[in-house]
Design an enzyme around this catalytic site. Structure first.
Site, PDB file in Angstrom:
ATOM      1  N   ILE A  21      41.132  17.963  35.238  1.00  0.00           N
ATOM      2  CA  ILE A  21      40.404  18.734  36.239  1.00  0.00           C
ATOM      3  C   ILE A  21      41.061  20.087  36.466  1.00  0.00           C
ATOM      4  O   ILE A  21      40.385  21.099  36.679  1.00  0.00           O
ATOM      5  CB  ILE A  21      40.300  17.920  37.541  1.00  0.00           C
ATOM      6  CG1 ILE A  21      39.330  16.746  37.337  1.00  0.00           C
ATOM      7  CG2 ILE A  21      39.840  18.790  38.715  1.00  0.00           C
ATOM      8  CD1 ILE A  21      39.338  15.733  38.456  1.00  0.00           C
ATOM      9  N   TYR A 170      49.591   5.346  44.031  1.00  0.00           N
ATOM     10  CA  TYR A 170      48.952   6.605  43.648  1.00  0.00           C
ATOM     11  C   TYR A 170      47.898   7.004  44.680  1.00  0.00           C
ATOM     12  O   TYR A 170      47.867   8.145  45.149  1.00  0.00           O
ATOM     13  CB  TYR A 170      48.299   6.466  42.274  1.00  0.00           C
ATOM     14  CG  TYR A 170      47.287   7.561  41.981  1.00  0.00           C
ATOM     15  CD1 TYR A 170      47.707   8.825  41.585  1.00  0.00           C
ATOM     16  CD2 TYR A 170      45.913   7.334  42.112  1.00  0.00           C
ATOM     17  CE1 TYR A 170      46.787   9.841  41.337  1.00  0.00           C
ATOM     18  CE2 TYR A 170      44.994   8.340  41.869  1.00  0.00           C
ATOM     19  CZ  TYR A 170      45.438   9.580  41.481  1.00  0.00           C
ATOM     20  OH  TYR A 170      44.527  10.576  41.253  1.00  0.00           O
ATOM     21  N   LYS A 174      47.727  10.359  47.174  1.00  0.00           N
ATOM     22  CA  LYS A 174      46.619  11.308  47.271  1.00  0.00           C
ATOM     23  C   LYS A 174      46.088  11.386  48.706  1.00  0.00           C
ATOM     24  O   LYS A 174      45.691  12.458  49.181  1.00  0.00           O
ATOM     25  CB  LYS A 174      45.502  10.920  46.306  1.00  0.00           C
ATOM     26  CG  LYS A 174      45.905  10.901  44.842  1.00  0.00           C
ATOM     27  CD  LYS A 174      46.421  12.261  44.370  1.00  0.00           C
ATOM     28  CE  LYS A 174      45.307  13.276  44.215  1.00  0.00           C
ATOM     29  NZ  LYS A 174      45.809  14.561  43.650  1.00  0.00           N
TER      30      LYS A 174
END
Length: 304
Positions: A21, A170, A174
């Site tokens: 991204i 993870y 975030k």
């Protein structure tokens, strides 16, 4: 995207801009005529990405800077190496998702996901703030994850020392980034800063739905065919980059907003989302901020 005097004089930094991204965010922003800097741990991978952007965007004004978010002590020098008078936006995109079942730590002794994805960006923002404040209306764009929507922070175990699970850790890292982006904007507003902070997420972005950008990313015909059914609900990383690009470029977006894909939060054009329930917890955001400042030794905005 069309170029104008206002965009050709602008400069953007994309962390993790050499792949995924981040690469497509850089490519799309390069199309505006702005100077785009790719932050990357690997100079070789960054150069490969720069070549791919130049091949797609004639005349692209792109370069790279070595950036290792796992090494907090290196971030001041990384910010200084930009050698810019101002920075109009930074996109906090870089991140790591480990698949190994064992918990690991950065050289600074922080759990790897939390240390890189959250603490690295927290500290980097501190060192970039003078450049951001030198721009007339700079913006900090933090890229969260749809995976964080079903998670809650464990404020008593931010480093996942107990019951470590890679994917959950993870997602929580975030989520911590997203809390940070929102709390950052509140503190910027309280300080009467001209800098704003926006949080975005890419929805469901798959490599198999992403167009090729050789050699950065090559999608085989077989992968594209197998992924066709998923395109009904998910999208490629080129589309996953659009919320971040929109947040950088659209002056109508206000600080403190959350943007993601329109269709079920997974695909489609970017739109403003209502803050997720857990993200409305300002006390959790404040406690995370205080813990992050203690762990990094810096704070992007002076305490209230």
């Amino acid at each position: 995207m069309s170029q104008s005097a206002s965009t050709t004089n602008r400069a953007y930094l994309i962390t993790g801009g050499n792949a995924g991204i981040g690469y497509f965010t850089a490519e799309q922003l390069a199309g505006t005529g702005a100077t785009v800097v790719l932050g990357s741990r690997s100079p070789a991978r960054a150069e490969t990405a720069l070549d791919a952007i130049r091949a797609r965007v004639p005349g692209a004004r792109v370069r790279s800077v070595r950036l290792d978010l796992a090494d907090l002590g290196s971030l001041r020098a990384a910010a200084e190496s930009l050698e810019m008078e101002h920075l109009d936006a930074v996109v906090h995109n870089a991140g790591v998702l480990l698949e190994e079942p064992e918990r690991t730590e950065t050289g600074d002794g922080n759990e790897t996901h939390f240390g890189i994805n959250h603490l690295g960006h927290f500290a980097l923002t501190h060192w970039l703030m003078p450049l951001l404040e030198a721009a007339p209306d700079a913006r900090i764009v933090t890229v969260g994850s749809f995976a964080a929507k079903s998670e809650r922070l464990d404020l008593d175990d931010l480093q996942s020392r107990t019951d470590y699970r890679a994917k959950r850790t993870y997602a929580r890292s975030k989520l911590a980034q997203m809390y940070f982006g929102l709390e950052l904007d509140r503190r910027l507003r309280a300080a009467d800063s001209t800098v704003s902070s926006v949080v975005v997420h890419p929805g469901g972005a798959l490599n198999s739905l992403t167009p090729s950008r050789p050699p950065v990313h090559v999608r085989g015909a077989g992968a594209a065919l197998r992924a066709a059914p998923a395109a009904l609900v998910l999208q490629g990383k080129h589309a996953g980059a659009r919320p971040a690009v929109r947040a950088v470029l659209d002056p109508r977006i206000a600080g403190g907003e959350l943007w993601g894909p329109r269709i079920f939060g997974l695909r489609g054009r970017p739109h403003r989302e209502r803050l997720w329930t857990q993200l409305e917890d300002r006390e959790a955001a404040r406690r995370l901020w205080d813990a992050s400042a203690k762990l990094t030794g810096v704070a992007p905005v002076a305490g209230k």
